[in-house]
Design a protein around this motif. Structure first.
Motif, PDB file in Angstrom:
ATOM      1  N   GLU A   1       0.794  -1.230   0.000  1.00  0.00           N
ATOM      2  CA  GLU A   1       0.000   0.000   0.000  1.00  0.00           C
ATOM      3  C   GLU A   1       0.825   1.278   0.000  1.00  0.00           C
ATOM      4  O   GLU A   1       0.283   2.363  -0.189  1.00  0.00           O
ATOM      5  CB  GLU A   1      -0.939  -0.002   1.208  1.00  0.00           C
ATOM      6  N   GLU A   2       2.137   1.168   0.203  1.00  0.00           N
ATOM      7  CA  GLU A   2       2.936   2.372   0.438  1.00  0.00           C
ATOM      8  C   GLU A   2       3.990   2.644  -0.625  1.00  0.00           C
ATOM      9  O   GLU A   2       4.886   3.466  -0.403  1.00  0.00           O
ATOM     10  CB  GLU A   2       3.594   2.268   1.824  1.00  0.00           C
ATOM     11  N   ASN A   3       3.885   2.003  -1.779  1.00  0.00           N
ATOM     12  CA  ASN A   3       4.924   2.236  -2.780  1.00  0.00           C
ATOM     13  C   ASN A   3       4.427   1.916  -4.187  1.00  0.00           C
ATOM     14  O   ASN A   3       4.018   0.787  -4.472  1.00  0.00           O
ATOM     15  CB  ASN A   3       6.155   1.362  -2.479  1.00  0.00           C
ATOM     16  N   ILE A   4       4.435   2.928  -5.053  1.00  0.00           N
ATOM     17  CA  ILE A   4       4.207   2.746  -6.482  1.00  0.00           C
ATOM     18  C   ILE A   4       5.369   3.446  -7.192  1.00  0.00           C
ATOM     19  O   ILE A   4       5.335   4.667  -7.396  1.00  0.00           O
ATOM     20  CB  ILE A   4       2.855   3.312  -6.952  1.00  0.00           C
ATOM     21  N   PRO A   5       6.411   2.716  -7.539  1.00  0.00           N
ATOM     22  CA  PRO A   5       7.588   3.339  -8.148  1.00  0.00           C
ATOM     23  C   PRO A   5       7.286   3.912  -9.533  1.00  0.00           C
ATOM     24  O   PRO A   5       6.405   3.418 -10.247  1.00  0.00           O
ATOM     25  CB  PRO A   5       8.579   2.167  -8.266  1.00  0.00           C
ATOM     26  N   GLY A   6       8.023   4.951  -9.892  1.00  0.00           N
ATOM     27  CA  GLY A   6       7.974   5.474 -11.259  1.00  0.00           C
ATOM     28  C   GLY A   6       6.985   6.587 -11.496  1.00  0.00           C
ATOM     29  O   GLY A   6       6.796   7.017 -12.645  1.00  0.00           O
ATOM     30  N   LEU A   7       6.349   7.113 -10.455  1.00  0.00           N
ATOM     31  CA  LEU A   7       5.309   8.129 -10.648  1.00  0.00           C
ATOM     32  C   LEU A   7       5.832   9.425 -11.261  1.00  0.00           C
ATOM     33  O   LEU A   7       5.050  10.240 -11.758  1.00  0.00           O
ATOM     34  CB  LEU A   7       4.605   8.420  -9.318  1.00  0.00           C
ATOM     35  N   GLU A   8       7.141   9.605 -11.258  1.00  0.00           N
ATOM     36  CA  GLU A   8       7.702  10.806 -11.879  1.00  0.00           C
ATOM     37  C   GLU A   8       7.398  10.893 -13.370  1.00  0.00           C
ATOM     38  O   GLU A   8       7.416  11.978 -13.966  1.00  0.00           O
ATOM     39  CB  GLU A   8       9.219  10.886 -11.647  1.00  0.00           C
ATOM     40  N   VAL A   9       7.066   9.754 -14.000  1.00  0.00           N
ATOM     41  CA  VAL A   9       6.740   9.764 -15.422  1.00  0.00           C
ATOM     42  C   VAL A   9       5.450  10.540 -15.693  1.00  0.00           C
ATOM     43  O   VAL A   9       5.195  10.948 -16.838  1.00  0.00           O
ATOM     44  CB  VAL A   9       6.635   8.317 -15.971  1.00  0.00           C
ATOM     45  N   LEU A  10       4.666  10.775 -14.678  1.00  0.00           N
ATOM     46  CA  LEU A  10       3.424  11.538 -14.857  1.00  0.00           C
ATOM     47  C   LEU A  10       3.677  12.938 -15.417  1.00  0.00           C
ATOM     48  O   LEU A  10       2.794  13.522 -16.052  1.00  0.00           O
ATOM     49  CB  LEU A  10       2.658  11.640 -13.538  1.00  0.00           C
ATOM     50  N   LYS A  11       4.870  13.456 -15.217  1.00  0.00           N
ATOM     51  CA  LYS A  11       5.159  14.798 -15.734  1.00  0.00           C
ATOM     52  C   LYS A  11       5.118  14.834 -17.254  1.00  0.00           C
ATOM     53  O   LYS A  11       4.907  15.897 -17.866  1.00  0.00           O
ATOM     54  CB  LYS A  11       6.522  15.284 -15.228  1.00  0.00           C
ATOM     55  N   ASP A  12       5.293  13.676 -17.890  1.00  0.00           N
ATOM     56  CA  ASP A  12       5.275  13.601 -19.350  1.00  0.00           C
ATOM     57  C   ASP A  12       3.969  13.030 -19.889  1.00  0.00           C
ATOM     58  O   ASP A  12       3.787  12.931 -21.103  1.00  0.00           O
ATOM     59  CB  ASP A  12       6.438  12.723 -19.845  1.00  0.00           C
ATOM     60  N   ALA A  13       3.063  12.641 -18.992  1.00  0.00           N
ATOM     61  CA  ALA A  13       1.833  11.966 -19.414  1.00  0.00           C
ATOM     62  C   ALA A  13       0.848  12.932 -20.064  1.00  0.00           C
ATOM     63  O   ALA A  13       0.752  14.100 -19.693  1.00  0.00           O
ATOM     64  CB  ALA A  13       1.173  11.293 -18.220  1.00  0.00           C
ATOM     65  N   ASP A  14       0.109  12.408 -21.037  1.00  0.00           N
ATOM     66  CA  ASP A  14      -1.002  13.146 -21.637  1.00  0.00           C
ATOM     67  C   ASP A  14      -2.329  12.717 -21.017  1.00  0.00           C
ATOM     68  O   ASP A  14      -3.316  13.433 -21.124  1.00  0.00           O
ATOM     69  CB  ASP A  14      -1.027  12.904 -23.148  1.00  0.00           C
ATOM     70  N   LEU A  15      -2.328  11.542 -20.409  1.00  0.00           N
ATOM     71  CA  LEU A  15      -3.507  11.026 -19.709  1.00  0.00           C
ATOM     72  C   LEU A  15      -3.050  10.106 -18.589  1.00  0.00           C
ATOM     73  O   LEU A  15      -2.185   9.249 -18.798  1.00  0.00           O
ATOM     74  CB  LEU A  15      -4.412  10.248 -20.680  1.00  0.00           C
ATOM     75  N   ALA A  16      -3.612  10.301 -17.402  1.00  0.00           N
ATOM     76  CA  ALA A  16      -3.339   9.410 -16.268  1.00  0.00           C
ATOM     77  C   ALA A  16      -4.594   8.603 -15.957  1.00  0.00           C
ATOM     78  O   ALA A  16      -5.686   9.164 -15.842  1.00  0.00           O
ATOM     79  CB  ALA A  16      -2.908  10.213 -15.049  1.00  0.00           C
ATOM     80  N   ILE A  17      -4.416   7.285 -15.837  1.00  0.00           N
ATOM     81  CA  ILE A  17      -5.530   6.377 -15.554  1.00  0.00           C
ATOM     82  C   ILE A  17      -5.236   5.660 -14.246  1.00  0.00           C
ATOM     83  O   ILE A  17      -4.199   5.012 -14.102  1.00  0.00           O
ATOM     84  CB  ILE A  17      -5.723   5.360 -16.692  1.00  0.00           C
ATOM     85  N   PHE A  18      -6.164   5.761 -13.298  1.00  0.00           N
ATOM     86  CA  PHE A  18      -5.940   5.212 -11.966  1.00  0.00           C
ATOM     87  C   PHE A  18      -6.874   4.035 -11.674  1.00  0.00           C
ATOM     88  O   PHE A  18      -8.068   4.095 -11.956  1.00  0.00           O
ATOM     89  CB  PHE A  18      -6.175   6.295 -10.907  1.00  0.00           C
TER      90      PHE A  18
END
Length: 285
Positions: free
Chosen positions: A72-89
């Motif tokens: 529950e406390e770690n999702i690595p790689g979220l920094e890529v969101l800065k380049d995303a055109d769409l985020a899906i959760f």
């Protein structure tokens, strides 16, 4: 060669060899953020991501809870969101550290589009008084859903042994997201209760659901809608998302269509074909 022809040849060579080449259209980047304990989003969404890359001209990145879906406390790689055109959760009761939440917050504040599945209504579950407690209302400020599970909104469901009959809202039938989606179809997801206050005012309801074999008295509820979130970003949200839902062509088309619409792209007129998605449901933690 006289001066006139020499000048003409020089001009032609400049046009032919020095003119800028047409720019290639950059493929949009779709980032999936997964971690849900129960519905195997870490397995269904990579299949959707691969389909977007193979048949719909997109780039896709899938981020997963680590080391497994119960983390529950770690999702690595979220920094890529800065380049995303769409985020899906597709999240359920996460407690991410501030440095990871910061990447999600920056994306939301950018006003870019957001898409969510099922338990993302209660994506986070920080204890009362925690510095990140505000994130428990992620569903509300990001996707126009109730702010977490239970509470004053009485956000709950009608029992794990129930399922849902889904119907297109008649006045929404012309919405491009519903292209190729059957007027009525059945899904395994048990119906989420979100009315009367959700989705938030201003949302456009596309699909509603009626509970089949509910464990208590049930009312019709929205199961898919669009709108604008608290940050001005375009949204698509569905409270469906049981892994067996992903086997249904109408649901698959809904998802692919919504991705295109969120990106401001025309929904494809030609369906590239049903995906083979055979992912099991797992009992919630």
């Amino acid at each position: 060669m006289n001066t006139f022809f020499a000048g003409l040849l020089l001009t032609l060579s400049t046009v032919l060899f020095c003119a800028p080449s047409p720019k290639k259209t950059k493929k949009p980047l779709v980032v999936f953020v997964c971690g849900d304990h129960e519905y195997s989003g870490e397995e269904t969404l990579p299949i959707i991501a691969a389909e977007l890359e193979k048949n719909y001209g997109m780039r896709a990145v899938v981020l997963k809870a680590s080391p497994d879906h119960n983390s529950e406390e770690n999702i690595p790689g979220l920094e890529v969101l800065k380049d995303a055109d769409l985020a899906i959760f597709y999240l359920r009761w996460r407690r991410l550290p501030p440095e990871q939440l910061a990447h999600i917050e920056a994306y939301l504040k950018s006003g870019k589009p957001v898409m969510g599945f099922r338990t993302t209504t209660h994506a986070f579950n920080f204890p009362k008084g925690h510095v990140s407690e505000k994130w428990n209302a992620f569903g509300e400020f990001a996707l126009n859903t109730p702010p977490g599970w239970g509470g004053k909104a009485k956000h709950t469901h009608y029992g794990h042994n129930s399922s849902t009959d889904v119907s297109i809202v008649p006045k929404a039938s012309g919405n491009p997201i519903l292209t190729g989606v059957a007027k009525d179809f059945y899904v395994r997801s048990w119906l989420y209760h979100v009315v009367p206050d959700y989705p938030l005012k201003g949302s456009t309801i596309l699909l509603t659901g009626k509970a089949v074999n509910p464990q208590r008295a049930a009312v019709e509820n929205p199961v898919a809608w669009t709108g604008t979130n608290a940050f001005g970003g375009k949204i698509f949200m569905t409270t469906l998302g049981h892994p067996e839902d992903f086997r249904i062509e109408s649901f698959q088309r809904l998802v692919i269509n919504a991705v295109h619409d969120e990106l401001g792209l025309k929904v494809p007129k030609k369906w590239k074909g049903k995906m083979d998605i055979q992912v099991p449901y797992r009992v919630a933690k």
